[in-house]
Design a protein around this motif. Structure first.
Motif, PDB file in Angstrom:
ATOM      1  N   GLY A  20       1.345  -1.022   0.284  1.00 30.73           N
ATOM      2  CA  GLY A  20       0.078  -0.102  -0.472  1.00 30.73           C
ATOM      3  C   GLY A  20       0.555   1.507  -0.071  1.00 30.73           C
ATOM      4  N   LYS A  21       2.172   1.058   0.607  1.00 27.12           N
ATOM      5  CA  LYS A  21       2.616   2.962   0.928  1.00 27.12           C
ATOM      6  C   LYS A  21       3.842   2.946  -0.789  1.00 27.12           C
ATOM      7  N   TYR A  22       4.630   1.310  -0.731  1.00 23.46           N
ATOM      8  CA  TYR A  22       5.302   1.862  -1.826  1.00 23.46           C
ATOM      9  C   TYR A  22       3.986   1.687  -3.680  1.00 23.46           C
ATOM     10  N   LEU A  23       3.086   1.478  -3.615  1.00 23.34           N
ATOM     11  CA  LEU A  23       2.502   1.865  -4.141  1.00 23.34           C
ATOM     12  C   LEU A  23       1.473   3.426  -4.445  1.00 23.34           C
ATOM     13  N   ALA A  24       1.823   4.103  -3.146  1.00 16.92           N
ATOM     14  CA  ALA A  24       1.465   5.787  -3.596  1.00 16.92           C
ATOM     15  C   ALA A  24       2.472   6.136  -3.408  1.00 16.92           C
TER      16      ALA A  24
ATOM     17  N   ALA B 267      11.535   1.191  -3.977  1.00 10.78           N
ATOM     18  CA  ALA B 267      11.774  -0.315  -3.464  1.00 10.78           C
ATOM     19  C   ALA B 267      12.717  -0.434  -2.335  1.00 10.78           C
ATOM     20  N   MET B 268      13.900   0.168  -2.905  1.00  4.96           N
ATOM     21  CA  MET B 268      15.302   0.043  -2.006  1.00  4.96           C
ATOM     22  C   MET B 268      15.302   1.278  -1.006  1.00  4.96           C
ATOM     23  N   ASP B 269      14.686   2.270  -0.946  1.00  4.92           N
ATOM     24  CA  ASP B 269      14.485   2.879   0.052  1.00  4.92           C
ATOM     25  C   ASP B 269      13.638   3.043   0.901  1.00  4.92           C
ATOM     26  N   LEU B 270      12.570   2.206  -0.058  1.00  2.07           N
ATOM     27  CA  LEU B 270      11.192   2.072   1.571  1.00  2.07           C
ATOM     28  C   LEU B 270      11.513   1.292   2.525  1.00  2.07           C
ATOM     29  N   PHE B 271      12.215  -0.079   2.042  1.00  5.84           N
ATOM     30  CA  PHE B 271      13.420  -0.526   2.484  1.00  5.84           C
ATOM     31  C   PHE B 271      14.421  -0.041   3.912  1.00  5.84           C
TER      32      PHE B 271
END
Lengths: 310, 233
Positions: free
Chosen positions: B93-97, B143-147
């Motif tokens: 959900g967070k990534y897609l936003a 994706a990397m920065d979300l991790f």
């Protein structure tokens, strides 16, 4: 309704909970009592599925929190110690979000949110951003969030901490009203609050359950009955006679200004009908009884005794 | 997952984050467009996209820094993790936003394409390949920065750490140039910038598409694992 079975939680080498087991029955308000660091918050976090236990089980209506997590979580509304609120959202947006999270049908969300706003007295603050609200309103918004999705179980971690007396009274009143329809488990270190609201009490100390009982049973713990007496006879004659009664375990004298009067608290075995034994003794000694009433333990007495023993 | 996606979208545009991201991105890109295309009277938009791809390194942390670190700092993760939404649902959900805000920003750069189309010639196939590579590279960085955000306790730390990770990813190219044969091959294989080169030549590289998507999926899975590991610890 909710049961913790042999739950142990370790944070590295530190054991926060050790084989904790207790049950919160359906339709009752259960108070989790303990001093700071007793393990109340850890127990509630495990109970709501925020994190899993190191060992043991959490059962919600017979479903296991580990294996049937989503179904269990649908049954529980949770207000953590610090309300989990987003400062940039308005109360209405926040509750709409919480309702979506709890899978309330999209069409019924506006009405559902309106109902909760009304129930929690948030009408005035409904369209204000949470970051600008007072602590009391933020706490209420956190409380309201726990009601989204109409969960049958509410878990509240110190819901009145940091509030002013009026706000405390409002939150307690709200809990009392909700307790008519919900199963509520809440933690507190305020004994008076637990005594006012709960029908069942669990005392935690150093991560272990010391006592778990209905409030009434806990106050009459151990089959003991304490009788407060005032008898018109001097202590020197009366005390040996009182101590000779089979039902009397202990006699504690109280200060008195009249040497011809004895004031005392008798700790008796309730099963041996102490009132009748006392009546016969005093009749035989021709000692007028001026005062007699049973003195109950306060929850504070029970708690202090339990934590000292523990 | 939808609830979390909507909240994050709201979060981006209820605070300055979304506007700052879009504003800075479009400001820098317009300067680059002026320098590379308008001033040079060039219709080569692939070169423009090639320079723009370095912007991910700088701006991707702006979108991701709050996503998990802020939840952890303010303890609002308690609301998410005690709801019936699964951990992959939370992360996705967070990534897609974040991806949506990025794509929305990319959409705004369409006006540069229109300007070039008005005064020059645009090759739609090449341009589409260039934009696809650019967007996939952006998705991989996000994706990397979300991790990385999931590893940190504060958004500022998350932003700095993510910038460091992005910089390291860029330096892989430099290291590859100096490394011995087999190591250079490995570094070039990993590098998101090297993977983007076919797109910048107007080619549709399936290997690069699969790599970028796998890269993003791997870091999303790591994000889920991080959340899970923190709960079990």
């Amino acid at each position: 309704m909710i049961e913790l079975r042999q739950v142990t939680k370790k944070y590295g080498p530190l054991e926060a909970l050790h084989e904790v087991s207790f049950t919160a029955p359906r339709g009752q308000i259960t108070g989790l009592l303990g001093v700071n660091g007793a393990g109340k918050t850890t127990a509630l976090n495990i109970l709501t599925g925020y994190f899993p236990p190191t060992a043991g089980q959490v059962l919600v209506d017979g479903m296991d929190m580990l294996t049937d997590s989503a179904r269990c979580k649908r049954q529980i509304g949770f207000l953590p110690e610090k309300p989990p609120i987003y400062d940039e959202m308005t109360v209405r947006e926040y509750l709409t979000f919480a309702s979506r999270l709890r899978e309330v049908e999209a069409r019924s969300i506006p009405a559902h949110v309106r109902e909760i706003i009304g129930l929690c007295g948030l009408e005035e603050a409904a369209d204000r951003t949470l970051g600008r609200l007072s602590k009391g309103y933020r706490q209420r918004a956190g409380f309201a969030q726990a009601l989204c999705g109409a969960p049958p179980v509410l878990v509240l971690d110190e819901p009145t901490v940091g509030l002013d007396p009026r706000q405390v009274a409002e939150i307690r009143e709200l809990m009392r009203r909700l307790g008519e329809k919900h199963t509520i488990i809440f933690s507190s270190h305020l004994l008076s609050e637990v005594q006012q609201l709960c029908s069942r009490v669990v005392i935690l100390h150093h991560g272990r359950v010391l006592r778990e009982a209905n409030l009434g049973d806990m106050m009459e713990d151990g089959g003991a009955l304490r009788l407060r007496v005032s008898i018109a006879l001097g202590e020197s004659r009366l005390l040996p006679a009182l101590r000779s009664l089979p039902c009397v375990r202990r006699v504690k004298t109280l200060p008195t200004q009249d040497a011809a009067v004895t004031e005392a608290v008798l700790e008796c075995d309730a099963a041996q009908d102490p009132q009748t034994q006392l009546f016969h003794l005093l009749a035989a000694m021709d000692a007028p009884l001026r005062l007699l009433y049973p003195e109950r333990d306060s929850l504070e007495d029970v708690f202090l005794r339990a934590t000292e023993e523990g | 997952m939808t609830a979390i996606y909507r909240r994050e979208m709201q979060g981006y545009f209820h605070t300055a984050v979304g506007y700052v991201y879009m504003g800075v991105f479009l400001a820098i890109s317009s300067v680059m467009f002026y320098a590379l295309n308008l001033r040079e009277r060039s219709s080569d938009l692939l070169a423009f996209i090639g320079y723009m791809s370095y912007l991910w390194m700088l701006l991707s942390p702006v979108l991701t820094m709050r996503l998990l670190a802020e939840e952890r700092r303010t303890r609002t993760d308690q609301l998410l993790l005690t709801s019936p939404v699964s951990l992959p649902g939370v992360i996705l959900g967070k990534y897609l936003a974040a991806v949506s805000v990025m794509l929305l920003t990319l959409l705004c750069t369409g006006c540069y394409v229109l300007i070039v189309a008005l005064y020059g010639r645009v090759y739609p196939g090449e341009l589409a390949a260039g934009y696809l590579g650019f967007a996939l590279q952006g998705c991989a960085f996000l994706a990397m920065d979300l991790f990385v955000s999931g590893l940190c306790r504060s958004p500022v730390t998350a932003a700095i750490a993510a910038f460091g990770a992005n910089l390291a990813m860029w330096m892989l190219d430099l290291l590859a140039a100096a490394a011995p044969g087999w190591l250079a091959a490995v570094l070039e294989f990993i590098s998101l910038y090297a993977r983007n080169e076919p797109f910048l030549m107007g080619q549709l590289s399936f290997a690069s598409i699969v790599y970028d998507l796998s890269f993003a999926a791997a870091f999303l899975a790591l994000g889920v694992f991080t959340l899970h590991a923190r709960r079990v610890k």
